[in-house]
Design a protein around this motif. Structure first.
Motif, PDB file in Angstrom:
ATOM      1  N   ARG A   1       2.214   1.396  -3.392  1.00 25.18           N
ATOM      2  CA  ARG A   1       1.061   2.337  -4.379  1.00 25.18           C
ATOM      3  C   ARG A   1       1.153   3.575  -4.155  1.00 25.18           C
ATOM      4  NH1 ARG A   1      -1.428  -2.604  -2.459  1.00 25.18           N
ATOM      5  NH2 ARG A   1      -1.598  -4.104  -4.133  1.00 25.18           N
ATOM      6  N   ASP A   2       1.065   4.146  -2.890  1.00 28.15           N
ATOM      7  CA  ASP A   2       0.937   5.550  -2.666  1.00 28.15           C
ATOM      8  C   ASP A   2       2.254   6.423  -3.331  1.00 28.15           C
ATOM      9  OD1 ASP A   2       0.082   7.903  -1.293  1.00 28.15           O
ATOM     10  OD2 ASP A   2       1.982   7.941  -0.138  1.00 28.15           O
TER      11      ASP A   2
ATOM     12  N   GLU B   1      -0.848  -3.915 -11.698  1.00 27.22           N
ATOM     13  CA  GLU B   1      -1.507  -2.770 -11.214  1.00 27.22           C
ATOM     14  C   GLU B   1      -0.945  -1.478 -11.342  1.00 27.22           C
ATOM     15  OE1 GLU B   1      -3.433  -0.882  -6.758  1.00 27.22           O
ATOM     16  OE2 GLU B   1      -2.688  -3.055  -7.201  1.00 27.22           O
ATOM     17  N   LEU B   2       0.262  -1.348 -10.937  1.00 27.36           N
ATOM     18  CA  LEU B   2       0.912  -0.120 -10.925  1.00 27.36           C
ATOM     19  C   LEU B   2       2.373   0.050 -11.678  1.00 27.36           C
ATOM     20  CD1 LEU B   2       0.619   0.547  -7.144  1.00 27.36           C
ATOM     21  CD2 LEU B   2      -0.339   1.716  -8.959  1.00 27.36           C
TER      22      LEU B   2
ATOM     23  N   ASP C   1       0.789  -1.268  -0.173  1.00 24.39           N
ATOM     24  CA  ASP C   1      -0.037  -0.073  -0.216  1.00 24.39           C
ATOM     25  C   ASP C   1       0.853   1.232  -0.128  1.00 24.39           C
ATOM     26  OD1 ASP C   1      -2.280  -1.283  -0.088  1.00 24.39           O
ATOM     27  OD2 ASP C   1      -2.865  -1.237   2.077  1.00 24.39           O
TER      28      ASP C   1
ATOM     29  N   ALA D   1       4.085   5.315  -5.892  1.00 25.14           N
ATOM     30  CA  ALA D   1       4.086   5.222  -7.408  1.00 25.14           C
ATOM     31  C   ALA D   1       2.977   6.293  -7.941  1.00 25.14           C
ATOM     32  CB  ALA D   1       3.544   3.810  -7.802  1.00 25.14           C
ATOM     33  N   ARG D   2       1.729   6.292  -7.105  1.00 29.63           N
ATOM     34  CA  ARG D   2       0.763   7.251  -7.605  1.00 29.63           C
ATOM     35  C   ARG D   2       1.097   8.712  -7.458  1.00 29.63           C
ATOM     36  NH1 ARG D   2      -3.615   3.446  -4.935  1.00 29.63           N
ATOM     37  NH2 ARG D   2      -4.068   1.901  -6.681  1.00 29.63           N
ATOM     38  N   SER D   3       2.182   8.998  -6.467  1.00 30.56           N
ATOM     39  CA  SER D   3       2.429  10.235  -6.245  1.00 30.56           C
ATOM     40  C   SER D   3       3.701  10.867  -7.469  1.00 30.56           C
ATOM     41  CB  SER D   3       3.193  10.476  -4.787  1.00 30.56           C
ATOM     42  OG  SER D   3       4.573   9.814  -4.989  1.00 30.56           O
TER      43      SER D   3
ATOM     44  N   ASP E   1       4.694   0.502 -14.853  1.00 29.95           N
ATOM     45  CA  ASP E   1       4.811   0.916 -16.214  1.00 29.95           C
ATOM     46  C   ASP E   1       5.170  -0.096 -17.451  1.00 29.95           C
ATOM     47  OD1 ASP E   1       3.265   3.720 -15.700  1.00 29.95           O
ATOM     48  OD2 ASP E   1       5.129   4.129 -14.466  1.00 29.95           O
TER      49      ASP E   1
END
Length: 252
Positions: free
Chosen positions: A191-192, A212-213, A188, A194-196, A215
């Motif tokens: 994930r945070d 999911e994350l 988790d 990666a999304r940032s 590229d």
């Protein structure tokens, strides 16, 4: 072998013809890899195939035998490079947590930025508290590592790496030493990140995270990149026979 994307001005990490030998044993056999800013590159492959060695060559924890490593256009393998200065821009989290057992969580996070970046105690502690909140451990600031679960210790290790404001993060099998029920709390946090928009290279066996994350998914075997591409393409329709063989075993 799938050709790597060409390097450009947005490239953060670039490996050119990187080879690594231990004595007569050649582990990496001429790896070319370019990672763009904000990209999440997930590296998979069999044990002994060279995944972790490749990752450790990025910040020269393992000095390369031949080839070049670039960070934001600067040749880390060139003469006169201050590796300690360069490594401040590359955060790395290992399978083992490597926390100082005699220090509290807060002191584990603030030690390096105070000594190496010159942050005063108040600012270092402010940043540490912000990061501990981000990884869900605001209430563990005064705890010692032995009082934490494995998943909590790994989240502290990630927060400690982030304290140096790295430009790229390297993750080397960071969930493999954890009990299965603790894996999700570490993923988790990743994930945070990666999304940032954090640039990340992740050696992992967590295929769900890769799909999911990621590229890009890079399959390393026998010291070379045998295949790479969008995670869904590689996982669902691998082109290289060795990739198909590996995924047949790990996805069944």
């Amino acid at each position: 072998m799938t050709e790597p994307p060409a390097a450009d001005q947005d490239t953060v990490i670039e490996l050119r013809g990187v080879r690594k030998s231990f004595g007569e044993l050649e582990i990496l056999k001429g790896v070319d890899l370019a990672v763009r800013r904000g990209e999440v590159v997930v590296i998979i492959g069999p044990s002994g195939g060279g995944k972790s060695t490749l990752l450790r060559c990025v910040n020269l924890l393992e000095p390369v035998t031949a080839g070049q490593v670039f960070l934001e256009g600067e040749d880390l393998t060139g003469p006169g490079v201050d590796l300690n200065l360069i490594r401040r821009r590359i955060g790395m989290v290992f399978q083992q947590f490597n926390l100082f057992p005699h220090l509290t969580v807060l002191d584990n996070l603030t030690l390096a930025p105070r000594r190496l970046l010159g942050l005063d105690r108040r600012e270092a502690e402010r940043q540490a508290n912000d990061l501990l909140s981000r990884v869900g451990l605001a209430d563990k600031v005064d705890a010692h590592p032995r009082r934490l679960s494995g998943g909590q210790q790994q989240r502290v290790a990630i927060a400690r790496a982030l304290m140096m404001s790295p430009h790229v993060m390297l993750f080397d099998e960071v969930t493999s030493a954890l009990d299965p029920e603790l894996v999700s709390e570490v993923l988790d946090v990743m994930r945070d990140l990666a999304r940032s928009g954090m640039t990340m290279l992740c050696v992992t066996h967590e295929m769900g995270f890769a799909r999911e994350l990621g590229d890009r998914l890079v399959f390393v075997d026998g010291g070379v990149i045998a295949e790479q591409g969008r995670p869904a393409d590689v996982l669902d329709d691998p082109r290289h026979p060795r990739t198909r063989q590996f995924l047949h075993k790990v996805l069944r």
